[in-house]
Every structure is written in structure tokens, then in C-alpha cells.
Enzyme design. Structure first.
Site, PDB file in Angstrom:
ATOM      1  N   ARG A 115      70.973  97.416  26.497  1.00 58.46           N
ATOM      2  CA  ARG A 115      71.429  96.151  27.108  1.00 58.46           C
ATOM      3  C   ARG A 115      71.726  95.133  26.020  1.00 58.46           C
ATOM      4  O   ARG A 115      71.052  95.075  24.995  1.00 58.46           O
ATOM      5  CB  ARG A 115      70.354  95.567  28.030  1.00 58.46           C
ATOM      6  CG  ARG A 115      70.053  96.388  29.268  1.00 58.46           C
ATOM      7  CD  ARG A 115      69.035  95.637  30.130  1.00 58.46           C
ATOM      8  NE  ARG A 115      68.863  96.252  31.437  1.00 58.46           N
ATOM      9  CZ  ARG A 115      67.906  97.108  31.737  1.00 58.46           C
ATOM     10  NH1 ARG A 115      67.021  97.453  30.813  1.00 58.46           N
ATOM     11  NH2 ARG A 115      67.819  97.617  32.941  1.00 58.46           N
ATOM     12  N   GLY A 130      74.325  88.840  33.389  1.00 64.24           N
ATOM     13  CA  GLY A 130      75.433  89.726  33.728  1.00 64.24           C
ATOM     14  C   GLY A 130      76.716  89.475  32.977  1.00 64.24           C
ATOM     15  O   GLY A 130      77.756  90.038  33.327  1.00 64.24           O
ATOM     16  N   HIS A 845      81.650  54.005  54.045  1.00 62.68           N
ATOM     17  CA  HIS A 845      82.835  53.289  53.588  1.00 62.68           C
ATOM     18  C   HIS A 845      84.140  53.965  53.973  1.00 62.68           C
ATOM     19  O   HIS A 845      85.024  53.370  54.592  1.00 62.68           O
ATOM     20  CB  HIS A 845      82.781  53.112  52.066  1.00 62.68           C
ATOM     21  CG  HIS A 845      84.085  52.685  51.485  1.00 62.68           C
ATOM     22  ND1 HIS A 845      85.016  53.591  51.004  1.00 62.68           N
ATOM     23  CD2 HIS A 845      84.650  51.468  51.346  1.00 62.68           C
ATOM     24  CE1 HIS A 845      86.081  52.945  50.592  1.00 62.68           C
ATOM     25  NE2 HIS A 845      85.877  51.659  50.780  1.00 62.68           N
TER      26      HIS A 845
END
Length: 890
Positions: A115, A130, A845
Site C-alpha cells: 500500500r 484512497g 431577508h
């Protein structure tokens, strides 16, 4: 051990520069005794040495520096070129040797997960989850080296490049380590969040589980089981149909397999294992001191943790000291009520928390029932909800401000667990009545018999006197005395303005509701009240909008003035006017406008925002938009037409009532209500206008103190005073030095940038749970987005998304899509034919101005500025409250 390879047991959280967030976390957890499969990391030193072989990477990185996050075509092409180049580079011999040695130490007969681990990954403020690639079940030396090289190259995937660009990470400073971890071949795996990632509730552990490797879940191939645990008890359990699973192959790599029918609907983890896993998650959270996103797997009767990272998507928790046993406190976003949901600097937060007067320990103090959360102010309304009647009335009042807030409060007070454990709040009911009663008496007098013809003169005289008192109070003093006076002035502001001015517009609001209700009851007429709202006399915000139109008309005859409006330097605008033809004539009208409204700006409740008189950059585009979308004099003609329509509608209404049984009585009552409505509703914006006059005075005082601190060498720039609170500023003016001030200011600037990227919830509890109400779906077309209808009418046209007024590019006949609007946005209303807002209610408003201008409007559509694209052709139904895209823009 080589500088290029480090085993997990040599790593901890301090190792992040060498092995990235993922590697550092694995080492940290292993040292803390958590069940982490063993392995090693190939360090960022190895990555840098690998890149040094390339003589073209500097050029690639230079091109990356110029790419924006939304330039997807450029990112795709450039990312592919970089990756293709990197995978052709050889792994240097010394790095190759170090990797093989690490592999031998860990076990050559094992399979590995390879990884990436970036230095900007798994951080408290950015997960980068990821963004780079992962390779599972890697077996053998050659496969391992190939996977490592591919991981290095994956730092330049399209998603990783775009993520860094969007989060403003320098591509050159992000380095990549590679994690090589022994594979676990799980029966079940998944993801565990120690806080509910959907609601934000901090006490809820949320677990996703599916069979086989977690890759099927992460890649979206299966719907995982969902288990939720709170306080050691299984709270909810949703078992999904799991058709597929991913498993490891003996020879390396993975395979997708369809699960047997009987297994597809089985619970992946049994209840005992769910509670065991949740307890493990709580331990990991306590170790790190923050909520965690944890990847886990279950094999041979044991749980293994293969990754843990901070959850970065949670909105921050309010800092409240709540006694044990009490219900979670409920906090309401002040910004949603004031139509300004942007993050604020600390001084803006400090001023607002000092402004809210109820329940304070002293006039100078910040309100204890408020909290600064994520750069926004939240108000704790829990004590009000101890009053039974308030649990009925308050949601209805709040729904007028924002329907979703009202619905959310209604939803929460239905929970028996919330009501049962409300804190004791003796005297709350009496305190509220003591404040409200005199206001209601004044309202009743104005509603029933007081003359309304002089109301505008009375209010304007009060405003003028109030501003003069403020100027006197805050002038002639400096240093600590001025800061104390500012604190006192802000602390008393609402206590003086509210009782004096609110009865006027409140009587107008009540009369409008009665006009509507009686028109429906007696005549079945639902439309007349909308017409009566047109051309209300004396509305300070409408008058400001009309003056914008006057400025546009005054500029039309002078090309050089128009050029200045379009391309001049806003900070030098008034000076540049003196140098062009027509500048003097235009300048006279400009000076009058600035004298009346120069203390305003978009997001004006944030005192740290530059006012128009300092920086008109948000005002000038509105004048240009007006010239493009309106004919000369059209704005005045439309307003006059609205006044005539309202007058005619009132006459017709009374005529129809006189023709009914007891018509003279009905007409007399309605005549009084219409008179009050038309006479007082136009004063709705005056309290806010007066408050902004005082904010202008306070802002000048704060900046002047900032300039003094610059002279004393305490601050580098005067506007750095806005990164302090009022109490901190007081200490500095008293000569006290705040330790580490420069670092503190830098930290707050970084926090502000992070907070600006967060979406604030309307309602949240002290446990972090985001409370959302359920809106009743009306009879609307399929695919439409439903909001709150606030101004009747149906319009079809081109949508123009406006995130900031200074970027507005409205053309004639376009519908404005905005996150919110406040009086600083009013100049744009003349240029639009309809309005859609993400926040708001009937009396906010944008809704009031839209009704006055006769613009169909829908508010409260979450994410409207992203759901609706710039240039889409849409139908806006302000009567039923929906927006439907008819045709998507290219």
C-alpha cells in the site's frame, strides 16, 4: 537497518516524514499493543532517490503546479504521462537490496499487501484516503518490486492530483512511502467508524462488514451489513444481501466469487463479535484521542487492524461542560438565522457571542449559551426547551427563519429520552415573559389602534439618535478604555434596539398573517397578500436596491465611468472617478449612497468583513449587472407599479368584503390590518440596518487599535486584530503579551481555511449529532428538489449560480441560485427574475425582498448551488416550493 526500509516495530507517530501517515499509524498501533499484522515500510528517502534518476520530473512538477482541481482533461493527460514515465525507471540497486532484506526478515513464504503511504495522508485535517493504489496478495520478489514501483507511480493518479490541488497541497512536498504488510486472509472484513459518519454522533460506533477481503466493500461491489453500537450495547443492525466477495488466490492476486445463496443474507459478524470489535475501536480512539476510521478483518477467531486514520469529515464538537445524566444539549446555527453561513475569524465570533444578551454573566462577557464551532456561532437553546410551551412554540418560530431548523427541533423534542433528561432551568419561563411582555404590549398597541403614518419618522429619528450616542461613546478614547467600551457597547446593543424597534415590524408581520388568514376564510383568496407586499414604503433595503439602479442609470452616459465599474481598482475607485469624464456627476450620487449604506457588505454580521466604504469590490459588479439586465428607469417604474398594484388590490379586497354579510365590519377590520401591514412591514430591515451602523463604528475602533499595536511592534498588520477575541485584544492593549502570539495567529489563519471548507449543520447536539427534520413532500414533479415556498409564482429560465456577489454575472431573465442572501446581496435582486437559496425561511431577508419585488422564490434546498448547474434551464415554483431542471447546460 537501512534508511530505505524500516520495520513496523521501529516506527511510531513521529515517523510520519519517513513513512507517511499510514506507515506511522501502523507502527504506533503495533507499539501500543493492538493486533496489527507485521511488516515494513519503504521510506520516503527511497522514493526521493528513485525520482532522482529522472531528468524530466522537475518539468512534470512545474506543469502540475499550474493545474487547477477542476481541469480534469489536463490532469488525466499529465497524470498518465508521469505514471508511464515512472514505471519505466529501474529500482536503484541499494534500494532494491534493502527491500529484499526487509522481505527476508518478514518472511519470504508470506503473501503481502503493498500500500502507498503519503506524507499528507491520514492526517487530522486531510485523510487522502484512497488517493493512491493498493496491491493485495503479492507473492515473490519480482511481484513485490513491481508493486512497489507501481505504488510510487500512483502518487500521480488523476484522483490524487486533483485531491492535492483542491486541498492546496504542494505536489513537490508530498512524498510517498510504501507499506509492505503481511496479508491476512479474512473470513469477514470491513470498516469501523468510532463516530457515526452520517449523523456525526460521537457516541455511536458504526461498523460495515462483508465476507472476504475488504476490497469488495471499498470498491462498492457489495452492500455491507451495518451494525451500530452505543455505550456497549447493540443499537441497530442492518443485514444486507451480499452477493459477491473477493478472496486471495494461492499463486497471488485476488478473485471475485459469488457467494452461496444461503450465505448471501447471513449476518457476517455475530452479536458477540460486533461488541468485541466496537470495544477494540473505542480503545484505539482513546489511544489517539480522536475519532478514528479503522480498517479491520477477522480471521481464525481473531480481529486484526490493518489501518486507522482520523475521521476528517466530522464537523467539530462544541466545547460545552455538560453535567453527567443531562440530555445532550441542542445548538442552533446563528449563521443560518442571519443568512450568512460562512466561517468567521475569531473577532467576528467574539463580537456575536458578546452581542447575544440573554443568560450572560456580565455586559462585557461572551454568552455562556453560545459556542464557536467550526468558525461559526451556535446558540444552546436547551434551557428554553425545558418549558413545555416552548417545545411547541419555538419550532414554529424557528421555522419562519428556516423551515428545516423548525422541523429538526420538532423531531428532537419528540424523543422521550431527550425530554426526560433535560437540565433543570428554574426561572427561564419568568425571564422570557419578563422580556417579551412589554414588547408584546407595544405590538398590540401598534396592531390595534396606534397611528402608523408617523412610524417611519419615529424609527428613523431613533436610529439617528442611537448612532450619535454610539459615536460619542466610542470616540475620544483609545487602548483598554476603548476596548472595554466596545465590549459594553456590543453587549447592550440588542437590549436597547430590540424592545424599541422590533414591535414595528413584528406588528407588520402579524398583520400580514391575519390578512392572509382572513382573506382565505372570508373570500377563499390565497393570492392577495402577495400583491399587498409589493412596493412597501420605507424599506431601507429596497431603497438601497433602488439607489443601485440610480447609480447604474447615472453611469450609462459615461463610457469611462462604466469602464471603471468593470475594470477599475475598487480600492481606488472614488479617486479614479475624479480623473474621468462624468466622474464628478456620478461621484455625487456615489457619495450619497456610501453615506447611507457604506457600512454594509455581503455577510455583514461578520464584523471582520470589509465594508463597502472601505472596499466596494462586491458592490461594483452589481451596478454592472443592473445596467446589463434593466432598462434605464425600469427599476423605479417597477417599484411604482408594485405600489399601484398593492393599492388597487387593497381597494378591491375591501370592496369584495363590503359586499358580504357584516361586510362593513369585516372591511373595517381588514382596512386596519392592511394599513398596519403596509405601514409597518417596510420597517422590517431597520433593526439590522441600525445594528450595522453600530458595527461600522466598532469596526473602525478595532482597526484603529490594530494600527496602534502595529506601531508597538505587536502585530504585523492592523487587520490581524481580527484573529483575536475581544478579551485577547483587551490584554494586548493593557500591555500584556500573549505567549507565542505569532504562532497563534498563523494557526488561526490555517484553521479558518479549513473551516471554510466545512458545511455547517443547522442543528447539532453536544454529542456532535446533526439533527435534520423531515419535510413533507408535496405534489411535485418527479426529479424535482423540494424546498420552502416563500414567494409565490412560477417562472422558467436560465439558472445563474452566484456564490459571491462580486462574481455575479446575471443577465436579463435569469434565476439566481445562491447559498444565502443578506442585505449586502440586495443589489442583485433587480437583475433576477427568481431566487433559489440553500438556507432561509418565510421571514428571512431573501424571502421578504423577493416577495416585495414579486420574484418567485424557494429556499431551504440543501446543496442547490451544486445540484443546479450554471446555465441549466429550470422551472421554479414559488407557490408549491420546488425546482425542476428542464434542460441541463452543456
Amino acid at each position: 537497518m537501512s534508511v530505505y526500509v524500516l520495520d513496523f516495530d521501529h516506527l511510531d507517530k513521529s515517523s510520519l516524514p519517513l513513512v507517511g501517515g499510514k506507515g506511522a499509524n501502523l507502527g504506533e498501533m503495533m507499539k501500543a499493543g493492538f493486533p496489527v499484522p507485521s511488516g515494513f515500510c519503504i521510506t520516503t528517502e527511497a522514493y526521493r532517490s528513485f525520482l532522482k534518476q529522472s531528468d524530466v520530473m522537475d518539468g512534470f512538477l512545474g506543469r502540475l503546479d499550474r493545474v487547477e482541481a477542476d481541469q480534469l482533461g489536463e490532469i488525466t493527460a499529465l497524470g498518465q504521462d508521469i505514471r508511464e514515465h515512472l514505471v519505466t525507471l529501474p529500482v536503484p540497486d541499494d534500494i532494491r537490496t534493502a527491500i529484499i532484506q526487509g522481505w527476508h526478515r518478514s518472511g519470504t513464504d508470506q503473501a503481502y499487501a503493498v500500500r502507498s503511504s503519503a506524507t499528507a495522508e491520514d492526517l487530522p485535517t486531510a485523510s487522502f484516503a484512497g488517493q493512491q493504489d493498493t496491491y493485495l496478495n503479492v507473492c515473490g520478489e519480482d511481484a513485490l518490486l513491481d508493486a512497489v514501483r507501481k505504488c510510487w507511480a500512483s502518487l500521480f493518479t488523476d484522483r490524487a492530483i486533483s485531491y492535492r490541488a483542491r486541498n492546496r497541497f504542494d505536489h513537490r512536498t508530498v512524498q510517498l512511502s510504501v507499506v509492505v504488510q503481511r496479508m491476512v486472509f479474512p473470513e469477514v472484513s470491513g470498516i469501523m467508524f468510532t463516530a457515526d459518519p452520517i449523523t456525526g454522533h460521537r457516541g455511536t460506533v458504526s461498523i460495515d462488514a462483508s465476507y472476504g477481503l475488504g476490497e469488495a466493500l471499498v470498491s462498492g461491489l457489495v452492500s455491507a451489513d451495518l451494525y451500530q453500537v452505543r455505550s456497549g450495547k447493540l443499537l441497530t443492525k442492518t443485514v444486507s444481501r451480499k452477493k459477491l466477495a473477493i478472496y486471495a488466490l494461492p499463486e497471488g492476486g485476488t478473485v471475485k466469487r459469488e457467494l452461496p445463496e444461503i450465505q448471501q443474507e447471513m449476518q457476517a459478524l455475530d452479536d458477540v463479535r460486533i461488541l468485541e470489535l466496537a470495544a477494540l475501536g473505542e480503545k484505539i480512539k482513546r489511544h489517539y484521542g480522536s475519532e478514528q476510521d479503522i480498517e479491520w478483518c477477522f480471521a481464525q477467531g481473531s480481529f486484526f487492524i490493518v489501518q486507522s486514520r482520523p475521521i476528517t469529515s466530522l464537523y467539530p464538537l462544541p466545547d460545552l461542560n455538560i453535567p453527567p445524566g443531562e440530555s445532550p444539549h441542542l445548538l442552533v446555527s446563528f449563521g443560518h438565522q442571519q443568512m450568512m453561513t460562512d466561517a468567521m475569524k475569531p473577532m467576528g465570533l467574539s463580537v456575536l457571542r458578546t452581542l447575544i444578551p440573554f443568560g450572560k454573566t456580565g455586559i462585557q462577557a461572551m454568552n455562556e449559551h453560545t459556542a464557536a464551532v467550526g468558525g461559526r456561532v451556535y446558540v444552546d437553546i436547551t434551557k428554553l426547551l425545558t418549558v413545555k410551551q416552548a417545545r411547541v412554540i419555538l419550532p414554529k418560530v424557528l421555522a419562519n427563519v428556516d423551515e428545516m431548523i423548525g422541523l429538526g427541533v420538532t423531531e428532537l423534542v419528540k424523543r422521550e429520552s431527550f425530554v426526560q433528561h433535560l437540565p433543570p432551568a428554574a426561572g427561564v419561563k419568568k425571564g422570557v415573559l419578563r422580556f417579551i411582555r412589554p414588547v408584546l404590549r407595544r405590538v398590540a398597541r401598534k396592531l390595534l389602534y396606534a397611528p402608523v403614518t408617523d412610524a417611519h419618522l419615529e424609527v428613523n429619528a431613533y436610529i439617528e439618535a442611537s448612532v450619535q450616542k454610539g459615536e460619542i461613546r466610542l470616540s475620544g478614547v483609545t487602548g483598554p478604555e476603548r476596548v472595554v467600551r466596545i465590549q459594553e457597547h456590543i453587549g447592550m446593543l440588542l437590549l436597547t434596539i430590540f424592545p424599541q424597534l422590533i414591535p414595528y415590524p413584528l406588528a407588520g408581520i402579524i398583520s400580514s398573517r391575519l390578512v392572509n388568514a382572513l382573506s382565505i376564510k372570508w373570500l377563499g383568496d390565497t393570492e392577495v397578500v402577495h400583491v399587498l407586499n409589493r412596493g412597501l414604503p420605507g424599506n431601507i433595503t429596497s431603497e438601497m436596491g433602488l439607489m443601485i439602479g440610480d447609480l447604474a442609470d447615472a453611469a450609462r452616459s459615461y463610457p469611462q465611468v462604466i469602464e471603471l465599474l468593470r475594470r477599475g481598482d475598487p480600492l481606488q475607485f472614488r479617486e479614479q472617478l475624479r480623473q474621468v469624464e462624468g466622474g464628478d456627476a456620478f461621484g455625487l450620487l456615489w457619495d450619497r449612497f456610501i453615506a447611507l449604506y457604506g457600512m454594509r457588505c455581503p455577510g455583514e454580521i461578520d464584523i471582520t468583513r470589509p465594508r463597502w466604504r472601505e472596499d466596494p469590490s462586491t458592490l461594483l459588479p452589481s451596478i454592472v449587472c443592473h445596467m446589463r439586465s434593466m432598462e434605464p428607469g425600469e427599476h423605479r417604474a417597477k417599484f411604482a407599479e408594485g405600489t399601484l398594484e398593492a393599492s388597487a388590490a387593497a381597494s378591491e379586497l375591501l370592496k369584495r368584503l363590503r359586499a358580504q354579510p357584516f361586510g362593513w365590519l369585516k372591511a373595517k377590520l381588514m382596512s386596519r390590518l392592511v394599513c398596519v401591514y403596509r405601514g409597518l412591514m417596510g420597517l422590517r430591515e431597520h433593526p439590522k440596518y441600525l445594528m450595522m451602523q453600530h458595527f461600522g463604528l466598532v469596526r473602525e475602533g478595532l482597526l484603529d487599535e490594530g494600527r496602534s499595536l502595529v506601531k508597538d511592534g505587536v502585530l504585523n498588520r492592523a487587520d490581524e486584530v481580527f484573529y483575536l477575541s475581544l478579551d485577547e485584544l483587551l490584554k494586548l492593549t493593557e500591555g500584556e503579551r500573549l505567549p507565542g502570539l505569532a504562532a497563534l495567529l498563523e494557526q488561526r489563519k490555517e484553521e479558518l481555511e479549513r473551516f471554510r471548507g466545512m458545511k455547517p449543520p443547522r442543528l447539532m447536539t453536544s454529542e456532535g449529532e446533526i439533527i435534520t427534520g423531515r419535510r413533507k413532500l408535496q405534489d411535485v414533479p418527479e426529479g424535482a428538489w423540494v424546498g420552502t415556498p416563500v414567494s409565490a409564482g412560477v417562472i422558467e429560465g436560465i439558472a445563474r449560480v452566484v456564490l459571491r456577489p462580486e462574481e455575479a454575472n446575471l443577465n436579463r431573465g435569469e434565476i439566481m441560485i445562491a447559498p444565502f442572501t443578506d442585505p449586502g446581496w440586495t443589489p442583485l435582486f433587480h437583475s433576477a427574475v427568481g431566487l433559489v437559496m440553500e438556507v432561509g425561511g418565510l421571514m428571512t431577508h431573501g424571502a421578504v425582498v423577493a416577495r416585495e419585488y414579486g420574484l418567485p422564490a424557494v429556499v431551504g434546498i440543501d446543496g442547490a448551488t451544486t445540484l443546479i448547474r450554471d446555465g441549466d434551464r429550470i422551472r421554479l415554483d414559488g407557490t408549491r416550493g420546488y425546482v425542476l431542471v428542464l434542460e441541463r447546460s452543456e
